[in-house]
Design a protein around this motif. Structure first.
Motif, mmCIF file in Angstrom:
data_model
loop_
_atom_site.group_PDB
_atom_site.id
_atom_site.type_symbol
_atom_site.label_atom_id
_atom_site.label_comp_id
_atom_site.label_asym_id
_atom_site.label_seq_id
_atom_site.Cartn_x
_atom_site.Cartn_y
_atom_site.Cartn_z
ATOM 1 N N ASN A 147 0.864 -1.180 0.000
ATOM 2 C CA ASN A 147 0.000 0.000 0.000
ATOM 3 C C ASN A 147 0.897 1.224 0.000
ATOM 4 O O ASN A 147 2.136 1.100 0.052
ATOM 5 N N SER A 148 0.297 2.399 -0.059
ATOM 6 C CA SER A 148 1.104 3.614 -0.214
ATOM 7 C C SER A 148 2.053 3.826 0.971
ATOM 8 O O SER A 148 3.198 4.250 0.789
ATOM 9 N N LYS A 197 0.902 2.786 -10.528
ATOM 10 C CA LYS A 197 1.844 3.850 -10.140
ATOM 11 C C LYS A 197 2.622 3.434 -8.896
ATOM 12 O O LYS A 197 3.817 3.702 -8.770
ATOM 13 N N LEU A 198 1.929 2.758 -7.977
ATOM 14 C CA LEU A 198 2.576 2.297 -6.740
ATOM 15 C C LEU A 198 3.665 1.273 -7.050
ATOM 16 O O LEU A 198 4.776 1.350 -6.534
ATOM 17 N N GLU A 225 6.142 3.632 0.812
ATOM 18 C CA GLU A 225 6.940 4.793 1.208
ATOM 19 C C GLU A 225 8.023 4.402 2.217
ATOM 20 O O GLU A 225 9.181 4.810 2.103
ATOM 21 N N GLU A 274 -7.113 10.132 -3.932
ATOM 22 C CA GLU A 274 -6.431 8.996 -3.302
ATOM 23 C C GLU A 274 -7.182 7.696 -3.576
ATOM 24 O O GLU A 274 -6.593 6.697 -3.950
ATOM 25 N N SER A 275 -8.481 7.712 -3.329
ATOM 26 C CA SER A 275 -9.316 6.527 -3.555
ATOM 27 C C SER A 275 -10.782 6.942 -3.507
ATOM 28 O O SER A 275 -11.301 7.263 -2.428
ATOM 29 N N CYS A 333 -6.795 9.838 3.755
ATOM 30 C CA CYS A 333 -5.503 10.466 3.477
ATOM 31 C C CYS A 333 -5.275 11.615 4.470
ATOM 32 O O CYS A 333 -6.168 11.998 5.231
ATOM 33 N N ASP A 386 -3.044 -0.531 -8.534
ATOM 34 C CA ASP A 386 -2.310 0.728 -8.515
ATOM 35 C C ASP A 386 -0.953 0.553 -9.205
ATOM 36 O O ASP A 386 0.058 0.260 -8.578
#
Length: 368
Positions: free
Chosen positions: A157-158, A188-189, A162, A334-335, A289, A186
């Motif tokens: 997950n984001s 991009k993730l 990170e 974000e979602s 978020c 996702d």
């Protein structure tokens, strides 16, 4: 002690709610279990781009300083290393620290307790060297300690992505970020991790972790194939769940919304709960978020001020409408599923209470 507004939790939502109430001259008390204000922002060195318009793009630790600086000149009482432990028969809130217990008589309460990291259970999960991604982030960014040399991240997950990047930047060898899901929507993730030369493994679970006194090896099942990895660190990032204990003590009702983190308090479009004195904001109102955390705090604080007779109905209506539009924009970025679940949760509670939604909220419903 007596106060107009008691805020339970001194993270970003609690700080932003306190700025809103105290700037109106309302007596405000924040209680915070930790030694300092700021919540998880204290160790978040990553940039946050998706913030409300009043905030520039900035790192989490800088946002914490921004909020505390705005709070500093205001007449707020901050009780650090204090926590809520119960409610007296007369409705006063029981507060305790290491040495004493005392009541606070509050006209309104805003609960901003945030969220807790969810763990993952597998044989060997109690070995030293197995921790949450949040704990690993605290070690590298706040305590300046490397938690290991070779790490595996569990959960994609984001936040876990990170932290994986931050661990790698500190010189830790990341053997992979794994998730049991068959595919990840996702892209991009995934691309962000692969750009950092971090292996992404889907349809993968841990079969066991082993080691004498600390984790030394892990056996994974990667899409049906067993693989042994020599590691000394497993970071679990399975997501967040709202912290609800104060809301339970305050006799609030709950409903289930999977996209908001599971069990969450029922609340109106005002962020008021089934307890007429209690509002909820931030991750305690559903995992969101950072922009959502800050905006829900403003909405809850505005409506608490209205209930106290500080703001009039029209003023709150205009600002709330603006904030809900901004919240829709941020959570959708974000979602979109989060925002749809939040709106559905509110709509259900209004219908259950046979309380019409505000006219301004209908435009939001149509946008979903």
């Amino acid at each position: 002690m007596k106060t107009d507004v008691l805020i339970i939790g001194g993270g970003p939502a609690g700080l932003n709610a306190a700025i809103e109430t105290a700037s109106r001259g309302i007596k405000t008390i924040i209680i915070e279990e930790s030694y300092a204000l700021g919540g998880q922002l204290k160790q978040q060195t990553q940039f946050f781009n998706n913030l409300p318009k009043q905030f520039d793009r900035q790192r989490g630790i800088h946002l914490m300083r921004t909020l505390i600086d705005r709070l500093s000149p205001l007449p707020i009482t901050c009780l650090l290393k204090h926590k809520m432990i119960g409610v007296y028969k007369d409705g006063r809130i029981g507060i305790a620290n290491d040495t004493e217990t005392f009541p606070i008589d509050a006209k309104k309460v805003i609960v901003t307790t945030g969220a807790a990291e969810e763990t993952d259970l597998f044989p060997g999960w109690t070995l030293p060297g197995v921790m949450t991604v949040g704990a690993a982030q605290i070690l590298i960014n706040r305590e300046r300690v490397l938690p290991g040399k070779n790490a595996l991240i569990v959960g994609l997950n984001s936040f876990s992505a990170e932290v994986a990047k931050q661990l790698k930047a500190c010189g830790i060898n990341i053997l992979g970020v794994m998730d049991k899901t068959v595919s990840v929507n996702d892209k991009k993730l995934v691309e962000g991790l692969e750009d950092k030369k971090i292996r992404v493994m889907v349809n993968t679970v841990i079969e066991r972790a082993t080691g004498a006194g600390e984790v030394k090896k892990v056996t994974i099942n990667n899409d049906g194939k067993k693989e042994d990895l020599d590691i000394d660190l497993i970071c679990i990032g399975k997501g967040l769940a709202p912290i609800l204990e104060p809301l339970e003590i305050l006799d609030c009702e709950f409903g289930f919304q999977a996209k908001l983190g599971g069990l969450v308090p029922k609340y109106y479009s005002t962020l008021g709960t089934s307890n007429p004195s209690v509002y909820v904001a931030g991750n305690a109102a559903g995992i969101t978020c950072l922009g959502g955390i800050l905006l829900t705090a403003e909405i809850a604080a505005l409506n608490a001020l209205k209930a106290l007779g500080v703001l009039n109905d029209n003023e709150v209506k205009v600002r709330s409408s603006f904030l809900w539009d901004e919240l829709r924009s941020m959570e959708s970025e974000e979602s979109i599923e989060t925002f749809i679940a939040r709106v559905a949760h509110i709509k259900e509670f209004h219908e259950e209470c046979e309380l019409p939604l505000p006219a301004s909220f209908h435009a939001i419903l149509e946008g979903c």
